[in-house]
Write a protein that holds these residues in place. Structure first.
Motif, PDB file in Angstrom:
ATOM      1  N   LEU A   1      -0.586  54.307  28.459  1.00  0.00           N
ATOM      2  CA  LEU A   1      -0.762  55.752  28.426  1.00  0.00           C
ATOM      3  C   LEU A   1      -1.797  56.108  27.359  1.00  0.00           C
ATOM      4  O   LEU A   1      -1.683  55.697  26.201  1.00  0.00           O
ATOM      5  N   THR A   2      -2.813  56.860  27.770  1.00  0.00           N
ATOM      6  CA  THR A   2      -3.966  57.170  26.926  1.00  0.00           C
ATOM      7  C   THR A   2      -4.296  58.647  27.059  1.00  0.00           C
ATOM      8  O   THR A   2      -4.131  59.242  28.124  1.00  0.00           O
ATOM      9  N   SER A   3      -4.784  59.236  25.970  1.00  0.00           N
ATOM     10  CA  SER A   3      -5.210  60.632  26.014  1.00  0.00           C
ATOM     11  C   SER A   3      -6.213  60.864  24.897  1.00  0.00           C
ATOM     12  O   SER A   3      -6.482  59.975  24.091  1.00  0.00           O
TER      13      SER A   3
ATOM     14  N   SER B   1      -5.785  65.409  29.499  1.00  0.00           N
ATOM     15  CA  SER B   1      -4.556  64.993  30.161  1.00  0.00           C
ATOM     16  C   SER B   1      -4.329  63.501  29.973  1.00  0.00           C
ATOM     17  O   SER B   1      -5.264  62.704  30.075  1.00  0.00           O
TER      18      SER B   1
ATOM     19  N   ASP C   1      -2.809  49.815  32.076  1.00  0.00           N
ATOM     20  CA  ASP C   1      -1.621  50.634  32.314  1.00  0.00           C
ATOM     21  C   ASP C   1      -0.974  51.153  31.034  1.00  0.00           C
ATOM     22  O   ASP C   1       0.243  51.297  30.941  1.00  0.00           O
TER      23      ASP C   1
ATOM     24  N   TYR D   1      -3.489  59.716  30.825  1.00  0.00           N
ATOM     25  CA  TYR D   1      -3.768  58.872  31.991  1.00  0.00           C
ATOM     26  C   TYR D   1      -3.425  57.437  31.633  1.00  0.00           C
ATOM     27  O   TYR D   1      -3.254  57.102  30.454  1.00  0.00           O
ATOM     28  N   LEU D   2      -3.314  56.579  32.621  1.00  0.00           N
ATOM     29  CA  LEU D   2      -3.084  55.162  32.388  1.00  0.00           C
ATOM     30  C   LEU D   2      -4.432  54.460  32.364  1.00  0.00           C
ATOM     31  O   LEU D   2      -5.227  54.600  33.290  1.00  0.00           O
ATOM     32  N   ASP D   3      -4.701  53.722  31.298  1.00  0.00           N
ATOM     33  CA  ASP D   3      -5.972  53.000  31.211  1.00  0.00           C
ATOM     34  C   ASP D   3      -5.928  51.755  32.101  1.00  0.00           C
ATOM     35  O   ASP D   3      -4.970  51.557  32.861  1.00  0.00           O
TER      36      ASP D   3
ATOM     37  N   HIS E   1     -12.215  64.754  32.271  1.00  0.00           N
ATOM     38  CA  HIS E   1     -12.636  63.665  31.386  1.00  0.00           C
ATOM     39  C   HIS E   1     -14.101  63.890  31.015  1.00  0.00           C
ATOM     40  O   HIS E   1     -14.952  64.013  31.892  1.00  0.00           O
TER      41      HIS E   1
ATOM     42  N   SER F   1     -10.240  62.988  27.157  1.00  0.00           N
ATOM     43  CA  SER F   1      -9.395  63.445  28.248  1.00  0.00           C
ATOM     44  C   SER F   1      -8.276  64.306  27.684  1.00  0.00           C
ATOM     45  O   SER F   1      -7.532  63.869  26.800  1.00  0.00           O
TER      46      SER F   1
END
Length: 156
Positions: A45-47, A36, A43, A38-40, A2, A34
């Motif tokens: 899904l973020t990238s 990869s 919750d 990830y869950l912010d 990140h 990022s």
């Protein structure tokens, strides 16, 4: 991995193969980057550069352009505003705060920047962000501060 701040903006320039626009630079520096998913904190899904949902795999410049257009739709005077205010409104639309605050939008569009600055922070998202120590709280405070500056700017 990140990336934050300058590292994130450097990554955006590398991905786009050109210097960033002011809007792209602003969003990249605040959102970070990022590779990869990830869950912010909600919750989701973020990238990439804070990209979620249908924007998750979209090129960053296209996402910023979409959100600039969305900001123009909800704040018709967007293009006539000074750069500092445009960037704060774009940032808030990108994160979802401005578009989710009809009372704030009414005040902005009526030119009541003082009222908008107060109303913008008068919500559960801001309170929760302050309590959790989330960086969202400081971003919201910066947007409110910019609205107060607009109120002064408009009176000059």
């Amino acid at each position: 991995m990140h990336l934050h701040g300058k590292d994130a903006t450097d990554r955006a320039e590398s991905l786009l193969g050109r210097p960033l626009t002011d809007a792209e630079h602003h969003i990249a520096s605040l959102e970070g980057y990022s590779e990869s998913p990830y869950l912010d904190t909600k919750d989701v899904l973020t990238s990439g550069f804070g990209q979620t949902g249908r924007y998750l795999r979209m090129p960053f410049d296209k996402v910023v352009s979409i959100f600039e257009d969305r900001t123009r739709q909800i704040v018709p005077a967007y293009d006539e505003l000074p750069a500092f205010m445009k960037l704060r409104l774009l940032d808030s639309t990108y994160r979802g705060g401005l578009s989710g605050s009809p009372a704030t939008l009414r005040l902005i569009n009526a030119g009541d920047w003082d009222g908008a600055a107060v109303e913008f922070l008068n919500n559960d998202e801001f309170i929760a962000a302050v309590e959790s120590g989330s960086g969202v709280a400081s971003r919201m405070q910066e947007t409110s501060k910019a609205m107060l500056e607009m109120a002064i700017w408009g009176r000059v």
